[in-house]
Design a protein around this motif. Structure first.
Motif, PDB file in Angstrom:
ATOM      1  N   SER A 193     -11.499   7.235  10.230  1.00  0.00           N
ATOM      2  CA  SER A 193     -10.405   6.289  10.063  1.00  0.00           C
ATOM      3  C   SER A 193     -10.509   5.644   8.696  1.00  0.00           C
ATOM      4  O   SER A 193     -11.595   5.550   8.119  1.00  0.00           O
ATOM      5  N   ILE A 212      -8.503   2.486   6.068  1.00  0.00           N
ATOM      6  CA  ILE A 212      -7.496   1.461   5.834  1.00  0.00           C
ATOM      7  C   ILE A 212      -7.414   1.199   4.344  1.00  0.00           C
ATOM      8  O   ILE A 212      -8.437   1.033   3.676  1.00  0.00           O
ATOM      9  N   THR A 263      -2.999   2.604   7.515  1.00  0.00           N
ATOM     10  CA  THR A 263      -4.173   3.090   8.248  1.00  0.00           C
ATOM     11  C   THR A 263      -4.012   4.567   8.585  1.00  0.00           C
ATOM     12  O   THR A 263      -2.892   5.085   8.693  1.00  0.00           O
TER      13      THR A 263
END
Length: 126
Positions: free
Chosen positions: A49, A51, A58
């Motif tokens: 992941s 951001i 995201t």
């Protein structure tokens, strides 16, 4: 000196949740994207992941979609990754990395990161 420090790992039961933290210092947090990676024994590092702190965008790997949330607290220069419904295959060493600008393709190319943390271990019990 740029530094990333991960915390929040440990032993978690399958089906449970955990929140990992990545505390940054020594560089302009708001201009960087922060990404989380996982490496299990014998496997290559996997991007999970990311951001982008400049615009809040995201990204999530397919393995986490629907059960993870990445967030950023710019007042604390810290990025959080919460994972729900943990599975045994979620076990591994979780590391965060920082990259100037947007996430781009950092999840596919971990070498694009500028800075790395030391990692925190996650074990999932069944």
């Amino acid at each position: 000196e740029a530094q990333l420090v991960e915390s929040g790992g440990g032993l978690v039961q399958a089906g449970g949740s955990l929140t990992l933290s990545c505390a940054a210092s020594g560089f302009d947090f708001g201009d960087h994207a922060i990404a989380w990676f996982r490496q299990a024994p014998g496997k290559k590092r996997e991007g999970l992941s990311c951001i982008s702190n400049s615009n809040g965008e995201t990204e999530y790997a397919d393995s986490l979609k629907g059960r993870a949330t990445i967030s950023s607290d710019n007042t604390k220069n810290t990025v959080f990754l919460r994972i729900d419904n943990l599975k045994p295959e979620d076990a591994g060493t979780y590391s965060c990395g920082a990259r100037w600008g947007l996430c781009g393709t950092v999840l596919l190319l971990p070498s694009m990161t500028d800075y790395w943390g030391q990692g925190t271990q996650v074990t999932v019990s069944t």
